[in-house]
Design a protein around this motif. Structure first.
Motif, PDB file in Angstrom:
ATOM      1  N   GLN A 106      -6.074  11.217  -2.121  1.00  0.00           N
ATOM      2  CA  GLN A 106      -6.406  11.452  -0.716  1.00  0.00           C
ATOM      3  C   GLN A 106      -7.718  12.213  -0.566  1.00  0.00           C
ATOM      4  O   GLN A 106      -8.466  11.997   0.393  1.00  0.00           O
ATOM      5  CB  GLN A 106      -5.267  12.215  -0.049  1.00  0.00           C
ATOM      6  N   ASP A 107      -8.011  13.109  -1.519  1.00  0.00           N
ATOM      7  CA  ASP A 107      -9.297  13.802  -1.480  1.00  0.00           C
ATOM      8  C   ASP A 107     -10.460  12.853  -1.732  1.00  0.00           C
ATOM      9  O   ASP A 107     -11.553  13.035  -1.186  1.00  0.00           O
ATOM     10  CB  ASP A 107      -9.315  14.929  -2.521  1.00  0.00           C
ATOM     11  N   GLU A 108     -10.235  11.824  -2.562  1.00  0.00           N
ATOM     12  CA  GLU A 108     -11.280  10.845  -2.851  1.00  0.00           C
ATOM     13  C   GLU A 108     -11.455   9.829  -1.732  1.00  0.00           C
ATOM     14  O   GLU A 108     -12.489   9.175  -1.640  1.00  0.00           O
ATOM     15  CB  GLU A 108     -10.953  10.100  -4.155  1.00  0.00           C
ATOM     16  N   HIS A 109     -10.438   9.689  -0.875  1.00  0.00           N
ATOM     17  CA  HIS A 109     -10.488   8.702   0.216  1.00  0.00           C
ATOM     18  C   HIS A 109     -10.151   9.384   1.539  1.00  0.00           C
ATOM     19  O   HIS A 109      -9.090   9.131   2.143  1.00  0.00           O
ATOM     20  CB  HIS A 109      -9.509   7.556  -0.054  1.00  0.00           C
ATOM     21  N   PRO A 110     -11.029  10.247   2.009  1.00  0.00           N
ATOM     22  CA  PRO A 110     -10.719  10.981   3.246  1.00  0.00           C
ATOM     23  C   PRO A 110     -10.636  10.091   4.477  1.00  0.00           C
ATOM     24  O   PRO A 110     -10.039  10.484   5.489  1.00  0.00           O
ATOM     25  CB  PRO A 110     -11.884  11.984   3.354  1.00  0.00           C
ATOM     26  N   HIS A 111     -11.225   8.913   4.415  1.00  0.00           N
ATOM     27  CA  HIS A 111     -11.201   8.015   5.572  1.00  0.00           C
ATOM     28  C   HIS A 111      -9.875   7.275   5.702  1.00  0.00           C
ATOM     29  O   HIS A 111      -9.635   6.624   6.723  1.00  0.00           O
ATOM     30  CB  HIS A 111     -12.336   6.999   5.465  1.00  0.00           C
ATOM     31  N   LEU A 112      -9.014   7.367   4.680  1.00  0.00           N
ATOM     32  CA  LEU A 112      -7.733   6.684   4.709  1.00  0.00           C
ATOM     33  C   LEU A 112      -6.608   7.692   4.936  1.00  0.00           C
ATOM     34  O   LEU A 112      -6.578   8.753   4.307  1.00  0.00           O
ATOM     35  CB  LEU A 112      -7.480   5.938   3.396  1.00  0.00           C
ATOM     36  N   SER A 113      -5.679   7.335   5.814  1.00  0.00           N
ATOM     37  CA  SER A 113      -4.522   8.196   6.057  1.00  0.00           C
ATOM     38  C   SER A 113      -3.470   7.955   4.985  1.00  0.00           C
ATOM     39  O   SER A 113      -3.316   6.830   4.501  1.00  0.00           O
ATOM     40  CB  SER A 113      -3.929   7.909   7.439  1.00  0.00           C
ATOM     41  N   PRO A 114      -2.712   8.976   4.610  1.00  0.00           N
ATOM     42  CA  PRO A 114      -1.597   8.768   3.680  1.00  0.00           C
ATOM     43  C   PRO A 114      -0.605   7.765   4.260  1.00  0.00           C
ATOM     44  O   PRO A 114      -0.462   7.661   5.493  1.00  0.00           O
ATOM     45  CB  PRO A 114      -0.977  10.170   3.553  1.00  0.00           C
ATOM     46  N   PRO A 115       0.071   7.000   3.428  1.00  0.00           N
ATOM     47  CA  PRO A 115       0.975   5.950   3.932  1.00  0.00           C
ATOM     48  C   PRO A 115       2.012   6.458   4.919  1.00  0.00           C
ATOM     49  O   PRO A 115       2.361   5.765   5.871  1.00  0.00           O
ATOM     50  CB  PRO A 115       1.626   5.422   2.650  1.00  0.00           C
ATOM     51  N   GLN A 116       2.528   7.688   4.704  1.00  0.00           N
ATOM     52  CA  GLN A 116       3.575   8.211   5.581  1.00  0.00           C
ATOM     53  C   GLN A 116       3.035   8.754   6.896  1.00  0.00           C
ATOM     54  O   GLN A 116       3.806   9.022   7.824  1.00  0.00           O
ATOM     55  CB  GLN A 116       4.373   9.309   4.864  1.00  0.00           C
ATOM     56  N   TYR A 134       0.832  -1.200   0.000  1.00  0.00           N
ATOM     57  CA  TYR A 134       0.000   0.000   0.000  1.00  0.00           C
ATOM     58  C   TYR A 134       0.874   1.262   0.000  1.00  0.00           C
ATOM     59  O   TYR A 134       0.586   2.241  -0.697  1.00  0.00           O
ATOM     60  CB  TYR A 134      -0.915  -0.031   1.214  1.00  0.00           C
ATOM     61  N   SER A 135       1.960   1.235   0.771  1.00  0.00           N
ATOM     62  CA  SER A 135       2.848   2.397   0.861  1.00  0.00           C
ATOM     63  C   SER A 135       3.534   2.696  -0.463  1.00  0.00           C
ATOM     64  O   SER A 135       3.812   3.859  -0.773  1.00  0.00           O
ATOM     65  CB  SER A 135       3.920   2.159   1.940  1.00  0.00           C
ATOM     66  N   LEU A 136       3.828   1.661  -1.244  1.00  0.00           N
ATOM     67  CA  LEU A 136       4.569   1.847  -2.494  1.00  0.00           C
ATOM     68  C   LEU A 136       3.673   2.082  -3.701  1.00  0.00           C
ATOM     69  O   LEU A 136       4.174   2.229  -4.813  1.00  0.00           O
ATOM     70  CB  LEU A 136       5.449   0.617  -2.752  1.00  0.00           C
ATOM     71  N   ASN A 137       2.359   2.122  -3.482  1.00  0.00           N
ATOM     72  CA  ASN A 137       1.440   2.400  -4.584  1.00  0.00           C
ATOM     73  C   ASN A 137       1.526   3.889  -4.924  1.00  0.00           C
ATOM     74  O   ASN A 137       1.189   4.735  -4.091  1.00  0.00           O
ATOM     75  CB  ASN A 137       0.010   2.039  -4.186  1.00  0.00           C
ATOM     76  N   PRO A 138       1.973   4.259  -6.125  1.00  0.00           N
ATOM     77  CA  PRO A 138       2.210   5.681  -6.447  1.00  0.00           C
ATOM     78  C   PRO A 138       0.992   6.566  -6.259  1.00  0.00           C
ATOM     79  O   PRO A 138       1.121   7.712  -5.822  1.00  0.00           O
ATOM     80  CB  PRO A 138       2.653   5.641  -7.916  1.00  0.00           C
TER      81      PRO A 138
END
Length: 610
Positions: free
Chosen positions: A411-421, A399-403
């Motif tokens: 990130q705007d389309e998936h506000p419920h998910l935190s960025p990998p970092q 998931y972290s390496l997915n560009p």
């Protein structure tokens, strides 16, 4: 007058004259020289009484001769007898190797050719085909070093190459987990990954078939109504399928068939309810018909109960609700239950699926997001418990390496998910992966710097083309195009983005083995059985990469056809296997020579002994 009487007598005699018999029924003068055809010789069946009907063609048979219509009909009959006498599934006619064999024979001058015999097929020809299959797989094996390999058993790690193996995927059984941990201890860079499809299926069972135990009291109280709805559907299906007259009535109203889905099939109860929803109007028309009410030779009380249930709007509303909130789980299960790469999508799909389930439940209960829902609390706990048991460091690293997951648009389309970092769990899991991949501290520091450049879009990763293509092109292609300055994580990413998240392919191989080495074929040697499974499975996989697999008469030829040895364990007219349960695809794979729009039931194997 005498002349008129004579003509009248002749006409009367002509009218009462015994009609001539067909060519297969000889006169007494012919019967003395006639020899009964030898049934053991199939070619004798072409003669008396078995000749194809001659077509009336203009031009004194010139067109018939030009196209060998008579010989074509004879060959069609011989091929048909192979199917009828051998109890072969009609789906075999769509097999590209079957089509190719007769096409080659028809266009090649091989007079006197005799098909291979029993011993040749099981010995030298099998050995040759195994060698041929091995050679065709060399191109695939050459990519293992760069693309990586997912195994579904731990016995072939050495054979495949330790450095090539990325993960071992099995189901969640304790013995499989123990074996996976042993693999990780022996080979630290190989991860044991629980099968996502199996995990989702267990979650679905916990929701749709909650057990009435003391420890499960809360779950049972909230979810037992789902079990009751499914139980009613099973009762209705069994009543119709087990009574021939009721089944006959059903077939008059519906061209689709009821499905008897095995309990071992993933999401079996949902598959059954989806089919019931499609058949709602047909089944309601059936039970309000006069035939349903007039027929009284079976359990009349149960027939009345079936009618009441099928006309109960509240029961159908419950089915709609079940299908609505389980749809996200079912869709994720279907997406993962393939041989397509999905490991890098699991983390995102699981969180998104949970949010969609919540939205469906709250929409039905007409609640706001901040309000409490006892049913949602139970469902959420089931899903999160299953995810915590199946989530692995490899999911988080992929998931972290997915560009695309590091872009602002995503990130705007998936506000419920935190960025990998920014996610603590993901960061810790990623660091754990780096420690196992790079035990040397200096090498691990270099990899950490490479990841920082990638995730923060620094240096070459800040190029306009690189930023734009993160959302537009396949992750593997993106890393190949823009990851050359970070070779360590580029190599890892390319491997991870080519891996599956399910062990379903192994279960289908087990089904293949049981098909080849069954109680009726228990004399076959283990090595020959392994060779047959190897050739059988890989020929199908190789066929899926050809253009013919996606179009023409051989389209999807291996879906749902000869996976059943017979109808012994089906017992119904319709069936569901793999991920195939949509009527559109059912119609597509069962289309016959007349190209009918609706599926026939002749495309499953049959057993002449039954």
């Amino acid at each position: 007058m005498s002349k008129l009487e004579e003509e009248a007598t002749q006409r009367r005699d002509a009218k009462n004259k015994t009609p001539s018999l067909p060519c297969s029924m000889m006169s007494s003068s012919q019967s003395s020289s006639y020899t009964m055809p030898n049934i053991s010789n199939p070619y004798s069946l072409r003669r008396e009484g078995y000749e194809p009907k001659k077509r009336k063609v203009a031009g004194d048979g010139l067109l018939e001769k030009a196209f060998n219509l008579r010989d074509r009909e004879i060959l069609d009959g011989e091929i048909a007898r192979i199917f009828y006498s051998g109890g072969l599934p009609f789906n075999l006619a769509r097999n590209p190797y079957f089509v190719r064999a007769f096409t080659f024979a028809a266009n090649t001058d091989i007079k006197g050719y005799v098909p291979p015999g029993y011993n040749a097929l099981r010995t030298k020809l099998l050995d040759k085909e195994k060698e041929n299959t091995e050679s065709q797989l060399e191109a695939t094996r050459s990519t293992w070093r760069t693309r990586g390999v997912t195994l579904v058993c731990d016995e072939v790690i050495i054979q495949v190459g330790v450095a090539n193996v990325v993960q071992v995927v099995t189901d969640n059984a304790p013995v499989c987990r123990a074996a996976g941990l042993l693999v990780e201890q022996t080979y630290p860079h190989i991860f044991w990954t629980p099968c996502v499809v199996h995990t989702l299926n267990l979650a679905m069972k916990n929701i749709c078939a909650a057990k009435n135990t003391e420890a499960n009291e809360v779950k049972y109280e909230e979810c037992h109504w789902i079990t009751q709805v499914s139980g009613s559907a099973v009762m209705i299906r069994n009543f119709i399928m087990n009574h021939s007259m009721r089944l006959s009535m059903f077939n008059e109203f519906s061209k689709l068939k009821l499905l008897a889905v095995a309990d071992t099939r993933f999401a079996s109860s949902i598959v059954m309810l989806k089919r019931f929803r499609l058949l709602k109007s047909q089944m309601q028309s059936m039970v309000i018909s006069e035939r349903w009410s007039d027929y009284r030779d079976d359990d009349v009380a149960k027939a009345r109960l079936v009618k009441e249930k099928l006309l109960d709007d509240m029961w159908w509303d419950q089915i709609d609700y079940i299908l609505s909130f389980t749809e996200p789980i079912y869709e994720m299960l279907r997406l993962c239950d393939t041989d397509q790469p999905s490991l890098h999508l699991v983390f995102e799909m699981w969180d998104t699926m949970i949010m969609k389930v919540k939205a469906s439940i709250y929409r039905h209960e007409k609640k706001k997001d901040f309000e409490e829902s006892s049913f949602w609390s139970v469902v959420k706990k089931i899903l999160e418990d299953r995810w915590s048991k199946s989530n692995t460091p490899l999911h988080c690293l992929a998931y972290s390496l997915n560009p695309r997951c590091s872009t602002k648009e995503w990130q705007d389309e998936h506000p419920h998910l935190s960025p990998p970092q920014s996610d603590v769990e993901i960061s810790n899991m990623r660091k754990l992966c780096f420690k196992r991949y790079f035990p040397n501290e200096d090498a691990r520091r270099d990899v950490t710097m490479e990841f920082a450049k990638f995730i923060a879009c620094l240096a070459e990763f800040g190029d306009a083309d690189s930023l734009r293509d993160r959302l537009l092109i396949d992750p593997v292609l993106w890393w190949v195009s823009y990851g050359s300055t970070t070779p360590n994580i580029q190599s890892i990413a390319i491997k991870l983005f080519g891996q599956v998240s399910s062990s379903s392919c192994a279960e289908r191989n087990w089904s293949t083995y049981s098909f080849i080495h069954s109680t009726k074929r228990n004399q076959i040697t283990p090595q020959r059985a392994e060779d047959l499974v190897f050739v059988h499975s890989n020929l199908r996989l190789l066929s899926r990469k050809t253009p013919e697999y996606k179009q023409g008469v051989t389209k999807l030829w291996d879906v749902g056809g000869d996976i059943f040895d017979s109808l012994d364990d089906i017992g119904i007219l319709g069936f569901a296997d793999l991920t195939i349960d949509e009527p559109e695809l059912e119609s597509d794979i069962c289309v016959d020579d007349a190209r009918e729009e609706n599926c026939n039931d002749d495309d499953v194997p049959f057993d002449l002994d039954k």
